[in-house]
Scaffold this active site. Sequence first.
Site, mmCIF file in Angstrom:
data_model
loop_
_atom_site.group_PDB
_atom_site.id
_atom_site.type_symbol
_atom_site.label_atom_id
_atom_site.label_comp_id
_atom_site.label_asym_id
_atom_site.label_seq_id
_atom_site.Cartn_x
_atom_site.Cartn_y
_atom_site.Cartn_z
ATOM 1 N N SER A 577 0.841 -1.184 0.000
ATOM 2 C CA SER A 577 0.000 0.000 0.000
ATOM 3 C C SER A 577 0.888 1.251 0.000
ATOM 4 O O SER A 577 1.680 1.438 -0.909
ATOM 5 C CB SER A 577 -0.961 -0.035 1.198
ATOM 6 N N HIS A 693 -7.917 -5.245 -0.753
ATOM 7 C CA HIS A 693 -6.633 -4.599 -0.466
ATOM 8 C C HIS A 693 -5.855 -5.460 0.529
ATOM 9 O O HIS A 693 -5.576 -5.066 1.655
ATOM 10 C CB HIS A 693 -6.879 -3.203 0.094
#
Length: 719
Positions: A577, A693
Amino acid sequence: MRWAVHAAMLTSVTSVVGLWGAALPARAQAADGESASERAAKSDPYLWLEAVSSPRAMQWVEAHNAATLKRLEADPRYQTFYDEALGIAGAKDRIPAPSFLHGEIYNFWHDEAHLRGIWRKTTLASYLSAHPQWTTVLDIDALGKAEGRSWVLKGIDCLEPAQSRCLISLSDGGEDAVEVREFDLDTGAFVPGGFHLPRGKHRVAWQDADHLLVATDWAPEDLTPSGYPFIVKRLARGAPLSSAVEVYRGGAVDGGYGVTPMVLHDGAGHLLAVIERPLDTFHHQSVVLTARGAERLALPDKVSVVALVAGRVIFQLDEAWTAAGTTLPAGSLAEVDLAALLADPGHLAPKLVWAPGPRDALDGVSATRDRLLVSTLENVRGRALVFTPVKGGGWTRSPLALPDNRTIGVAAVDTKSDRAFVSTSGFLDPSSLYLADAATGAARAVKTLPAKFDASRDVVEQHEATSSDGTRIPYFVVHRKDIAYDGTTPTILTAYGGFQVSNTPYYSGTRGKLWLERGGAFVLANIRGGGEFGPKWHEAGLTTRRQIVYDDFAAVAKDLIARRITSPRHLGIEGGSNGGLLMGVEFEQHPDLWNAVLIEVPLLDMIRISKIAAGASWQGEYGDVDADPAVRAFWEKLSPYQNLKSGVAYPEPFIFTTTKDDRVGPQHARKFAAKMEGMGLPFYYYENTEGGHGSGADIKQSARTTALTMTYMWQKLGD
């Protein structure tokens, strides 16, 4: 009671909040009316990969997945790594994460027979026994099979104080968007004709048994540029969504993440309905719902409402707060009387509850029925404190009786009593769960995770490296006690460096088994951008000051090499991320410092970030490249996608993402890999088609990701 359920995550950042207020500046326009970003898009030969599910893009993904799997799965270590990772992830002897709910203990559980998980319950007495007797409440695998959907449980929010009705959030394939349904704990079934919200990036809170506060996509135009809602309405039981009554409206250009309603309760029966309106990633306005309507609290934009105890509203200060002739420092906790707040939200008189010392940072805040539990960091080492309100004003403070030199977290609190479950963990110390009594400060260990790897030969050290501006950057290193300080130890270095997220020691069975037990070293760096030393540690690396974050990371790597713990040939780095952005920058700025770079679910195209997934919601962290020339100039020099160069001896990276990532998006990883391919540069690429994610939508997918990445690391650093 709001209970979030997350799949195994590659990253620390799970909550990236933006805020609102005045309209953002008009986008910079060229003389012909075309924005700089639009011109850049026309010159981007890989823009077609931004069409997430297009046949052409998916064909590219499938081809590169096949090439990576062929190379890594052929390694004889791969299957062993997969089997070990799956065995640890699905082990029956894991500590079941508890939640106090409806008079019992609830847990969400994954194993090889329940890949998507079961929500189950038992009594407290049974939970504390060696072999709890569980009753299944909701089987996500069975639900998905019955409905023909790839359901992933994303969250559970139960109505206080009865806790018998819950809102269940279900995601198709692990994406952030969810479907919300009402569930009855007494009947063990979804409520016929109960509350139901179709798929969307909802923000929902119970106001009472018959009303929800909902922020959702009421109409296509009622969303921020990142696809999040900015209007809150009150939805009545049995009524269609179209009949919901508006209670608050933000703005279409608000900080991107969208408004968030929440309702706080305390043990005395008080409640407070709050709506947070983002201005950017870290600045926000707080609005309370009173009998007069929605009214803004007189707060600085980095002060947040975090708890309600004994009729006192608790605030977390990420900046100093001056009010009623008093200034309270950044990083502290403060209180305001609830009755006074509701009577006059525009004039508050805060009082200090806790303030940090020079090496302290606030790590977490939660409330039992009558007390406040506060976890802190002291030089990145965990502490837990109990604050008890004193009649007439003030608080008494006492520590919880927990082991030292561990990461400490409040796992669950009982809003019906002052009990809490508190977890402790360390790199070599298997996680333990304590049942604490906040009324007495006593805590006793009730469960300890069996060791998942042999740590008897390892040691944990904390060192400091000197960054480019002279600041000392702490880091932890875990290695064999008897390593030869000759630079040959295979070493993985990781960090996050953003969003005020603190990286602390943690126990990882897979990391220990697949890496440490085989002689590798692991390093966790506490670089700026995080929250390990409070708000200032984070603010030092915001927007155009971000190069210092990357300098911190490189300084740790150089310190490891100077100590002869490892060398560039045997040093690898990994991050996901925002940490994936960190990896991309380090990959380009210091290609000679490492031999392996694992770039996971990353941000890499910082020029088009606002056009991809939820990227527009993080301008408070990275700046706005479309509106601020200084920000654009900064990222034009650092953005990994734009700064790849042919002819450079880069290490061969492993780039990992997921198709279902609707937070960061797979577009960054795809385009970066495609550009490398166009330059003739080698790389590994793997895109999981589910998982959101994170590393996967279930434990088998996560185990495969782990096996692939560990095989890559050993090939690069150990062979």
